[in-house]
Design an enzyme around this catalytic site. Structure first.
Site, PDB file in Angstrom:
ATOM      1  N   ASN A  94     -17.455  -0.156   2.354  1.00 28.25           N
ATOM      2  CA  ASN A  94     -16.418  -0.884   3.077  1.00 28.25           C
ATOM      3  C   ASN A  94     -15.064  -0.849   2.389  1.00 28.25           C
ATOM      4  O   ASN A  94     -14.029  -1.023   3.042  1.00 28.25           O
ATOM      5  CB  ASN A  94     -16.864  -2.346   3.253  1.00 28.25           C
ATOM      6  CG  ASN A  94     -15.751  -3.240   3.762  1.00 28.25           C
ATOM      7  OD1 ASN A  94     -15.389  -3.209   4.934  1.00 28.25           O
ATOM      8  ND2 ASN A  94     -15.173  -4.046   2.861  1.00 28.25           N
ATOM      9  N   TYR A 174      -3.266   6.601   6.106  1.00 30.40           N
ATOM     10  CA  TYR A 174      -4.478   5.851   6.445  1.00 30.40           C
ATOM     11  C   TYR A 174      -5.304   6.577   7.505  1.00 30.40           C
ATOM     12  O   TYR A 174      -6.512   6.778   7.343  1.00 30.40           O
ATOM     13  CB  TYR A 174      -4.090   4.461   6.940  1.00 30.40           C
ATOM     14  CG  TYR A 174      -5.283   3.626   7.364  1.00 30.40           C
ATOM     15  CD1 TYR A 174      -6.079   3.008   6.407  1.00 30.40           C
ATOM     16  CD2 TYR A 174      -5.608   3.455   8.706  1.00 30.40           C
ATOM     17  CE1 TYR A 174      -7.176   2.242   6.780  1.00 30.40           C
ATOM     18  CE2 TYR A 174      -6.698   2.693   9.090  1.00 30.40           C
ATOM     19  CZ  TYR A 174      -7.473   2.090   8.125  1.00 30.40           C
ATOM     20  OH  TYR A 174      -8.576   1.344   8.496  1.00 30.40           O
ATOM     21  N   LYS A 178      -9.162   8.338   7.228  1.00 33.26           N
ATOM     22  CA  LYS A 178     -10.319   7.902   8.012  1.00 33.26           C
ATOM     23  C   LYS A 178     -10.901   9.059   8.835  1.00 33.26           C
ATOM     24  O   LYS A 178     -12.112   9.094   9.080  1.00 33.26           O
ATOM     25  CB  LYS A 178      -9.930   6.731   8.917  1.00 33.26           C
ATOM     26  CG  LYS A 178      -9.626   5.448   8.153  1.00 33.26           C
ATOM     27  CD  LYS A 178     -10.800   4.998   7.302  1.00 33.26           C
ATOM     28  CE  LYS A 178     -10.555   3.648   6.635  1.00 33.26           C
ATOM     29  NZ  LYS A 178     -11.714   3.180   5.827  1.00 33.26           N
TER      30      LYS A 178
END
Length: 252
Positions: A94, A174, A178
């Site tokens: 996470n 970002y 991902k």
């Protein structure tokens, strides 16, 4: 074989004594995930780079919850944590950062390196370190917390999920990190076929510390429940896919 496009709404009860570890678990989605794992009777390791906050989170959650320091960008701390934890059934990657920056014209290489160091390389390093323990598990599960903003399909076409988003091309560091997480998830699932279930979670826009000052977004509780769907998958469940918090499959 029919492709699975939606996960069951009900969670499969885990076996007694199941052990889980959540990185970046001192706040936000990670903390709520640890809380829900505890509520389902698991032995939970709360992993965080900040010792004080991590211990406070573990103490807040109470019995059967332990703290282990993991700075995913520090290989030594990852190695030491794997030795300390020992047995493991569920790994939830996470930990993540959003270093800022906008499109290709407004994002520095430092911001890109920061995003990839934590979100991609850190995730891979933690997974590799805990693989020996997971291989000893009867039902090994890996959940990589990714993002719908990393979906190339969603980014390249009209999508109502992104009505709130910044202009096209924004969030380079970002979002692209991902996208890399999604690729790593797929390739890891292909490499680990012996009982492993490896999937990525798109948690949706949530009110967390990832974007300081964010006034929009949903409750992290929903995202955590989505993660548990993947952590508790049965042995005939799917692997190597990206899933939304609500259980629907997200295109790459």
């Amino acid at each position: 074989m029919t492709e699975i496009t939606h996960l069951p709404a009900e969670l499969r009860p885990p076996e007694p004594g199941t052990i889980a570890l959540v990185t970046g678990a001192s706040s936000g989605i990670g903390l709520e995930t640890a809380r829900q794992l505890r509520d389902h009777g698991l032995v939970v390791w709360v992993a965080a780079r900040d010792v004080e906050r991590g211990r406070a989170a573990a103490a807040q959650l109470g019995a059967d919850v332990q703290f282990v320091r993991i700075d995913v960008s520090d290989p030594m701390s990852v190695t030491e944590a794997a030795e300390q934890v020992g047995a493991l059934d569920i790994l939830i990657n996470n930990a993540g950062v959003n270093p800022g920056g906008e499109d290709i014209t407004g994002t520095s290489l430092e911001q890109l390196r920061n995003a990839y160091e934590t979100n991609v390389f850190g995730l891979i390093g933690v997974t590799q370190a805990f693989l020996p323990a997971l291989r000893r598990s009867a039902h090994p599960r890996i959940v990589n917390v990714s993002s719908g903003t990393g979906s190339l399909t969603w980014n390249s076409g009209p999508n109502p999920q992104f009505d709130w988003e910044r202009p096209k091309g924004g969030g380079l560091a970002y979002r692209s990190s991902k996208t890399a997480v999604n690729a790593v998830t797929m390739l890891t699932a292909q490499a680990l076929e012996d009982g492993f279930k490896v999937n990525a979670l798109a948690p949706g826009l949530r009110r967390t510390n990832l974007v300081p000052g964010m006034s929009v977004g949903g409750d992290p509780t929903e995202a955590a429940t989505g993660g548990l769907r993947l952590a508790f998958l049965p042995d005939d469940g799917p692997t190597g896919a990206l899933w939304s918090w609500d259980g629907t499959r997200v295109p790459w």
